[in-house]
Scaffold this active site. Structure first.
Site, PDB file in Angstrom:
ATOM      1  N   ASP A   1       0.852  -1.187   0.000  1.00  0.00           N
ATOM      2  CA  ASP A   1       0.000   0.000   0.000  1.00  0.00           C
ATOM      3  C   ASP A   1       0.894   1.245   0.000  1.00  0.00           C
ATOM      4  O   ASP A   1       1.157   1.832   1.052  1.00  0.00           O
ATOM      5  CB  ASP A   1      -0.962  -0.032   1.200  1.00  0.00           C
ATOM      6  CG  ASP A   1      -1.956  -1.196   1.094  1.00  0.00           C
ATOM      7  OD1 ASP A   1      -2.457  -1.441  -0.024  1.00  0.00           O
ATOM      8  OD2 ASP A   1      -2.214  -1.865   2.100  1.00  0.00           O
TER       9      ASP A   1
ATOM     10  N   HIS B   1     -17.745  -5.070  -5.784  1.00  0.00           N
ATOM     11  CA  HIS B   1     -19.062  -5.152  -5.131  1.00  0.00           C
ATOM     12  C   HIS B   1     -20.014  -4.310  -5.977  1.00  0.00           C
ATOM     13  O   HIS B   1     -20.018  -3.085  -5.868  1.00  0.00           O
ATOM     14  CB  HIS B   1     -18.943  -4.588  -3.706  1.00  0.00           C
ATOM     15  CG  HIS B   1     -20.178  -4.755  -2.879  1.00  0.00           C
ATOM     16  ND1 HIS B   1     -20.198  -4.511  -1.527  1.00  0.00           N
ATOM     17  CD2 HIS B   1     -21.437  -5.146  -3.198  1.00  0.00           C
ATOM     18  CE1 HIS B   1     -21.410  -4.738  -1.044  1.00  0.00           C
ATOM     19  NE2 HIS B   1     -22.193  -5.117  -2.059  1.00  0.00           N
ATOM     20  N   ASP B   2     -20.777  -4.981  -6.852  1.00  0.00           N
ATOM     21  CA  ASP B   2     -21.624  -4.246  -7.799  1.00  0.00           C
ATOM     22  C   ASP B   2     -22.678  -5.223  -8.330  1.00  0.00           C
ATOM     23  O   ASP B   2     -22.794  -6.344  -7.823  1.00  0.00           O
ATOM     24  CB  ASP B   2     -20.726  -3.693  -8.928  1.00  0.00           C
ATOM     25  CG  ASP B   2     -21.248  -2.382  -9.510  1.00  0.00           C
ATOM     26  OD1 ASP B   2     -22.465  -2.316  -9.791  1.00  0.00           O
ATOM     27  OD2 ASP B   2     -20.463  -1.453  -9.697  1.00  0.00           O
TER      28      ASP B   2
ATOM     29  N   LYS C   1       0.503  -8.213  -2.933  1.00  0.00           N
ATOM     30  CA  LYS C   1      -0.878  -7.754  -3.129  1.00  0.00           C
ATOM     31  C   LYS C   1      -0.868  -6.288  -3.531  1.00  0.00           C
ATOM     32  O   LYS C   1      -0.200  -5.464  -2.908  1.00  0.00           O
ATOM     33  CB  LYS C   1      -1.671  -7.904  -1.824  1.00  0.00           C
ATOM     34  CG  LYS C   1      -3.109  -7.412  -1.940  1.00  0.00           C
ATOM     35  CD  LYS C   1      -3.891  -7.674  -0.673  1.00  0.00           C
ATOM     36  CE  LYS C   1      -3.821  -6.556   0.332  1.00  0.00           C
ATOM     37  NZ  LYS C   1      -4.583  -5.351   0.006  1.00  0.00           N
TER      38      LYS C   1
ATOM     39  N   THR D   1     -21.655  -6.332 -13.922  1.00  0.00           N
ATOM     40  CA  THR D   1     -20.473  -5.470 -13.786  1.00  0.00           C
ATOM     41  C   THR D   1     -19.321  -6.220 -13.120  1.00  0.00           C
ATOM     42  O   THR D   1     -18.164  -6.113 -13.546  1.00  0.00           O
ATOM     43  CB  THR D   1     -20.846  -4.213 -12.962  1.00  0.00           C
ATOM     44  OG1 THR D   1     -21.891  -3.541 -13.657  1.00  0.00           O
ATOM     45  CG2 THR D   1     -19.673  -3.272 -12.794  1.00  0.00           C
TER      46      THR D   1
ATOM     47  N   ARG E   1      -0.728  -9.181  12.974  1.00  0.00           N
ATOM     48  CA  ARG E   1       0.160  -8.287  13.715  1.00  0.00           C
ATOM     49  C   ARG E   1       1.124  -9.116  14.566  1.00  0.00           C
ATOM     50  O   ARG E   1       0.680  -9.839  15.471  1.00  0.00           O
ATOM     51  CB  ARG E   1      -0.648  -7.360  14.631  1.00  0.00           C
ATOM     52  CG  ARG E   1      -1.457  -6.297  13.870  1.00  0.00           C
ATOM     53  CD  ARG E   1      -0.549  -5.267  13.221  1.00  0.00           C
ATOM     54  NE  ARG E   1      -1.260  -4.239  12.490  1.00  0.00           N
ATOM     55  CZ  ARG E   1      -1.600  -4.291  11.186  1.00  0.00           C
ATOM     56  NH1 ARG E   1      -1.293  -5.363  10.461  1.00  0.00           N
ATOM     57  NH2 ARG E   1      -2.212  -3.277  10.603  1.00  0.00           N
TER      58      ARG E   1
ATOM     59  N   THR F   1     -11.597  -6.982   8.449  1.00  0.00           N
ATOM     60  CA  THR F   1     -10.898  -7.176   9.730  1.00  0.00           C
ATOM     61  C   THR F   1     -10.823  -5.897  10.562  1.00  0.00           C
ATOM     62  O   THR F   1     -10.468  -5.940  11.735  1.00  0.00           O
ATOM     63  CB  THR F   1      -9.469  -7.695   9.483  1.00  0.00           C
ATOM     64  OG1 THR F   1      -8.823  -6.820   8.549  1.00  0.00           O
ATOM     65  CG2 THR F   1      -9.480  -9.099   8.922  1.00  0.00           C
TER      66      THR F   1
ATOM     67  N   ASP G   1      -6.311  -6.963  -5.265  1.00  0.00           N
ATOM     68  CA  ASP G   1      -7.324  -6.802  -4.215  1.00  0.00           C
ATOM     69  C   ASP G   1      -8.161  -5.552  -4.505  1.00  0.00           C
ATOM     70  O   ASP G   1      -7.875  -4.474  -3.996  1.00  0.00           O
ATOM     71  CB  ASP G   1      -6.586  -6.702  -2.866  1.00  0.00           C
ATOM     72  CG  ASP G   1      -7.469  -6.170  -1.741  1.00  0.00           C
ATOM     73  OD1 ASP G   1      -8.686  -6.414  -1.776  1.00  0.00           O
ATOM     74  OD2 ASP G   1      -6.918  -5.519  -0.826  1.00  0.00           O
TER      75      ASP G   1
ATOM     76  N   GLY H   1       0.690  -5.993   5.710  1.00  0.00           N
ATOM     77  CA  GLY H   1       1.094  -4.732   5.106  1.00  0.00           C
ATOM     78  C   GLY H   1       2.035  -3.957   5.994  1.00  0.00           C
ATOM     79  O   GLY H   1       3.248  -4.187   6.017  1.00  0.00           O
ATOM     80  N   ARG H   2       1.475  -3.021   6.767  1.00  0.00           N
ATOM     81  CA  ARG H   2       2.290  -2.072   7.532  1.00  0.00           C
ATOM     82  C   ARG H   2       3.357  -2.676   8.434  1.00  0.00           C
ATOM     83  O   ARG H   2       4.442  -2.089   8.533  1.00  0.00           O
ATOM     84  CB  ARG H   2       1.362  -1.124   8.313  1.00  0.00           C
ATOM     85  CG  ARG H   2       0.683  -0.115   7.378  1.00  0.00           C
ATOM     86  CD  ARG H   2      -0.530   0.536   7.994  1.00  0.00           C
ATOM     87  NE  ARG H   2      -1.635  -0.407   8.107  1.00  0.00           N
ATOM     88  CZ  ARG H   2      -2.857  -0.088   8.539  1.00  0.00           C
ATOM     89  NH1 ARG H   2      -3.131   1.153   8.892  1.00  0.00           N
ATOM     90  NH2 ARG H   2      -3.809  -1.010   8.600  1.00  0.00           N
TER      91      ARG H   2
ATOM     92  N   LYS I   1     -11.664  -5.831  -4.387  1.00  0.00           N
ATOM     93  CA  LYS I   1     -12.918  -6.041  -3.626  1.00  0.00           C
ATOM     94  C   LYS I   1     -14.131  -5.575  -4.414  1.00  0.00           C
ATOM     95  O   LYS I   1     -14.874  -4.683  -3.976  1.00  0.00           O
ATOM     96  CB  LYS I   1     -12.869  -5.299  -2.289  1.00  0.00           C
ATOM     97  CG  LYS I   1     -11.773  -5.766  -1.339  1.00  0.00           C
ATOM     98  CD  LYS I   1     -11.920  -5.090   0.011  1.00  0.00           C
ATOM     99  CE  LYS I   1     -10.803  -5.439   0.960  1.00  0.00           C
ATOM    100  NZ  LYS I   1      -9.481  -4.896   0.592  1.00  0.00           N
TER     101      LYS I   1
END
Ligand SMILES: O=C(O)c1cc(=O)[nH]c(=O)n1[C@@H]1O[C@H](COP(=O)(O)O)[C@@H](O)[C@H]1O
Length: 231
Positions: free
Chosen positions: A11, A64-65, A33, A69, A181, A120, A60, A210-211, A62
């Site tokens: 990210d 939603h439609d 990702k 579509t 984590r 999450t 990723d 990620g972080r 996600k």
């Protein structure tokens, strides 16, 4: 568990910074990702650059439609040759069936298609505000059941729900778990978290991280430490 369970969530708003990290990583140690931020900024070019470096990529977005579509969107992801992509299970059974059906022509080249259940970052109290008056784990189970009915490969969920889900839906139904984590790490905006080792023991197939890696002073060392903690 997969033989290569770590998926590093890239990210970044800076492509050069992301590529600098990627160039230090080994495609045998992790998958990558790309999510909404990087795909919006850098698009399919970034996907191609990552593929050229030999990494499996989880796109990723996600989706939603409406079913039509979403079917077209997952087709576009398949055309990019990504390893995994996702939709929101809350989009419903018809939407997920249409998405899975759209991938049929790609055979064994089709991306793995998984559905996000309850993010999450959400707690039971957040669900109440949406009018969902059951604990997160129960809502996850309901959405996982719909996902399996639609024929998808698995779900995104919290590792906190993994053992219950493996027991209910079987070991072939893949569990992709963000909210990972290492002990003592900052939770940030995540609520339903677990350590990498605990998540695998609970039944996660893939850990999205990620972080704890990308924001570490030494991201490569952070990844290696997590990798070693899984042995
Ligand atoms: O689909 C996802 O990857 C996802 C689903 C979810 O429920 N929670 C979640 O955190 N994610 C993603 O997983 C990554 C987690 O990043 P960190 O919290 O920095 O480890 C982010 O890129 C999120 O977009």
């Amino acid at each position: 568990m997969s033989d290569k369970p770590i998926i590093v969530a890239l990210d970044y708003d800076n492509k050069a910074e992301a590529l600098q990290l990627i160039d230090k990583l080994d495609p045998n140690m992790c998958r990558l990702k790309v999510g909404k931020e990087m795909f919006t900024l850098f698009g399919p070019d970034l996907v191609n650059e990552i593929h050229n470096r030999g990494f499996d990529l989880f796109l990723d977005l996600k989706f939603h439609d409406i079913p039509n579509t979403v079917a077209k969107a997952v087709t576009a992801a398949a055309e990019l040759g990504v390893w995994m992509t996702n939709v929101h299970a809350s989009g419903g059974l018809a939407m997920m069936e249409a998405a899975q059906k759209a991938l049929a022509p790609y055979g064994d080249k089709a991306p793995l298609l998984i559905a996000v259940t309850v993010l999450t970052s959400m707690s039971d109290d957040d669900l109440k505000l949406l009018g969902i008056n059951v604990p997160a784990a129960e809502h996850v189970k309901r959405l996982a059941s719909l996902t399996q009915q639609a024929g998808l490969h698995g779900i995104v969920c919290s590792a906190q729900e993994a053992s219950m889900l493996k027991e209910t839906f079987g070991k072939e139904f893949k569990l992709v778990t963000p909210g990972i984590r290492p002990a003592g790490a900052d939770k940030g905006d995540q609520h339903r978290v677990m350590t990498p080792k605990e998540a695998l023991l609970a039944g996660s197939d893939y850990l999205v991280i990620g972080r704890p890696i990308t924001k570490a002073a030494d991201p490569l060392a952070a990844l290696k430490a997590i990798h070693d903690s899984l042995k």
